[in-house]
Design a protein around this motif. Sequence first.
Motif, PDB file in Angstrom:
ATOM      1  N   LEU A  37     -39.116  11.902  47.630  1.00 17.39           N
ATOM      2  CA  LEU A  37     -39.587  11.464  48.739  1.00 17.39           C
ATOM      3  C   LEU A  37     -38.509  12.013  49.870  1.00 17.39           C
ATOM      4  O   LEU A  37     -38.471  11.884  51.057  1.00 17.39           O
ATOM      5  CB  LEU A  37     -39.667  10.151  48.877  1.00 17.39           C
ATOM      6  N   SER A  38     -37.089  11.979  49.347  1.00 16.48           N
ATOM      7  CA  SER A  38     -35.895  12.476  50.133  1.00 16.48           C
ATOM      8  C   SER A  38     -36.212  13.870  50.935  1.00 16.48           C
ATOM      9  O   SER A  38     -35.604  14.009  51.926  1.00 16.48           O
ATOM     10  CB  SER A  38     -34.674  12.519  49.361  1.00 16.48           C
ATOM     11  N   ILE A  39     -36.953  14.519  50.484  1.00 18.71           N
ATOM     12  CA  ILE A  39     -37.374  15.831  51.120  1.00 18.71           C
ATOM     13  C   ILE A  39     -38.020  15.430  52.660  1.00 18.71           C
ATOM     14  O   ILE A  39     -37.556  16.144  53.607  1.00 18.71           O
ATOM     15  CB  ILE A  39     -38.487  16.619  50.406  1.00 18.71           C
ATOM     16  N   VAL A  40     -38.658  14.441  52.726  1.00 19.25           N
ATOM     17  CA  VAL A  40     -39.241  14.049  54.127  1.00 19.25           C
ATOM     18  C   VAL A  40     -38.452  13.083  54.675  1.00 19.25           C
ATOM     19  O   VAL A  40     -37.924  12.977  55.798  1.00 19.25           O
ATOM     20  CB  VAL A  40     -40.669  13.416  53.836  1.00 19.25           C
ATOM     21  N   LYS A  41     -37.635  11.832  54.088  1.00 22.21           N
ATOM     22  CA  LYS A  41     -37.108  10.882  54.564  1.00 22.21           C
ATOM     23  C   LYS A  41     -35.548  11.395  55.034  1.00 22.21           C
ATOM     24  O   LYS A  41     -35.019  10.935  55.969  1.00 22.21           O
ATOM     25  CB  LYS A  41     -36.814   9.658  53.551  1.00 22.21           C
ATOM     26  N   ASP A  42     -34.902  12.175  54.126  1.00 25.22           N
ATOM     27  CA  ASP A  42     -33.348  12.590  54.481  1.00 25.22           C
ATOM     28  C   ASP A  42     -33.155  13.867  55.429  1.00 25.22           C
ATOM     29  O   ASP A  42     -34.320  14.411  55.951  1.00 25.22           O
ATOM     30  CB  ASP A  42     -32.617  12.644  53.018  1.00 25.22           C
ATOM     31  N   GLY A  43     -32.153  14.364  55.303  1.00 27.44           N
ATOM     32  CA  GLY A  43     -31.705  15.440  56.289  1.00 27.44           C
ATOM     33  C   GLY A  43     -32.291  16.755  55.773  1.00 27.44           C
ATOM     34  O   GLY A  43     -32.674  16.770  54.822  1.00 27.44           O
ATOM     35  N   PRO A  44     -32.020  17.780  56.543  1.00 28.41           N
ATOM     36  CA  PRO A  44     -32.520  19.005  56.363  1.00 28.41           C
ATOM     37  C   PRO A  44     -31.963  19.836  55.053  1.00 28.41           C
ATOM     38  O   PRO A  44     -32.481  20.741  54.416  1.00 28.41           O
ATOM     39  CB  PRO A  44     -31.834  19.882  57.645  1.00 28.41           C
ATOM     40  N   SER A  45     -30.473  19.317  54.561  1.00 23.84           N
ATOM     41  CA  SER A  45     -30.038  19.856  53.414  1.00 23.84           C
ATOM     42  C   SER A  45     -31.148  19.668  52.281  1.00 23.84           C
ATOM     43  O   SER A  45     -31.080  20.383  51.373  1.00 23.84           O
ATOM     44  CB  SER A  45     -28.751  19.065  53.231  1.00 23.84           C
ATOM     45  N   GLU A  46     -31.788  18.421  52.164  1.00 24.99           N
ATOM     46  CA  GLU A  46     -32.890  18.426  51.002  1.00 24.99           C
ATOM     47  C   GLU A  46     -34.005  19.280  51.111  1.00 24.99           C
ATOM     48  O   GLU A  46     -34.457  19.692  50.123  1.00 24.99           O
ATOM     49  CB  GLU A  46     -33.282  16.978  51.116  1.00 24.99           C
ATOM     50  N   ARG A  47     -34.505  19.474  52.321  1.00 30.31           N
ATOM     51  CA  ARG A  47     -35.445  20.497  52.602  1.00 30.31           C
ATOM     52  C   ARG A  47     -35.107  21.874  52.100  1.00 30.31           C
ATOM     53  O   ARG A  47     -35.723  22.633  51.614  1.00 30.31           O
ATOM     54  CB  ARG A  47     -35.909  20.376  53.909  1.00 30.31           C
TER      55      ARG A  47
ATOM     56  N   ILE B  61     -46.191  23.145  59.232  1.00 29.94           N
ATOM     57  CA  ILE B  61     -44.779  23.369  58.562  1.00 29.94           C
ATOM     58  C   ILE B  61     -44.056  24.644  59.263  1.00 29.94           C
ATOM     59  O   ILE B  61     -44.995  25.604  59.214  1.00 29.94           O
ATOM     60  CB  ILE B  61     -44.444  23.252  56.971  1.00 29.94           C
ATOM     61  N   ASP B  62     -42.990  24.564  59.914  1.00 35.13           N
ATOM     62  CA  ASP B  62     -42.445  25.590  60.493  1.00 35.13           C
ATOM     63  C   ASP B  62     -41.037  25.922  60.111  1.00 35.13           C
ATOM     64  O   ASP B  62     -40.196  25.075  59.742  1.00 35.13           O
ATOM     65  CB  ASP B  62     -42.481  25.534  62.147  1.00 35.13           C
ATOM     66  N   TYR B  63     -40.560  27.124  60.083  1.00 35.34           N
ATOM     67  CA  TYR B  63     -39.208  27.370  59.891  1.00 35.34           C
ATOM     68  C   TYR B  63     -38.665  28.017  61.054  1.00 35.34           C
ATOM     69  O   TYR B  63     -38.448  29.215  61.308  1.00 35.34           O
ATOM     70  CB  TYR B  63     -39.063  28.414  58.764  1.00 35.34           C
TER      71      TYR B  63
END
Length: 256
Positions: free
Chosen positions: A122-132, A222-224
């Motif tokens: 869930l950190s992929i959504v909740k936390d910062g861009p480094s997780e993504r 979802i965009d990059y």
Amino acid sequence: MYCKKIECEGYRNIEKASLELSRDVNVFFGDNAQGKTNILEAIYYFACGKSFRGARDRELISFDREHARLELDFEDKDRERRHEVRLHRQGRRECFMEAIRTPRISEFVGRFRAVLFSPEHLSIVKDGPSERRLFEDIAISQLYPAYMASLSRYNKILSERNALLKEPEAFSFKGMLTVLSEQLAREGAFISEHRRRYTEKLSEITADIVADMTCGREKLSIDYPCFKTENDYRELLLSNTEKELRAGGTLYGIHK
């Protein structure tokens, strides 16, 4: 792809275990601290070449052992395969495919593929861009071994460039900074392009899933937006050298 059998020896709290798995659903159950998650971790190690819980290789070895061994039997679309990993307390790791040692981890990762979901994701959504970024890097590395090799080169170049930018006499090494900037731009563009392609495909698939879940009431995309070419990165790195020297680190690139 079907995982048939996993063997662990000297891994975490597992002294020795051999599990044959069903082609259908498998459920592990038992008391706490019996090794259920460790088995899943061991299987996933063959997919991404490291623990999904952030542990270093030597931390995966049982306390009373100097070595740990994992072996996985699986089927892909072509045939049955057997992979093996040997971990050593001194930090050395050996990977084997069909009993042949593989010199580079990038050749090992991606042969067996797995998708993991745990509450921590869930950190992929909740936390910062480094997780993504980490999520994409792991996923793309399984699909394209060349991506993992490029990512490894990028991180090595980035480390060297950052070390140079921290030097008090860094202004005297602008020629070396230029060389490292060129190399970083090349690897960064390759990684950026693969992230862009993967994100586009991910957006298509998730949009269909969300539309189905909400009966078409909600739309997801979802965009990059940070995709850049090699020339883009080269220009950023070469034209902001003095700013980076003052900061003591690389301010532009796919790590950002």
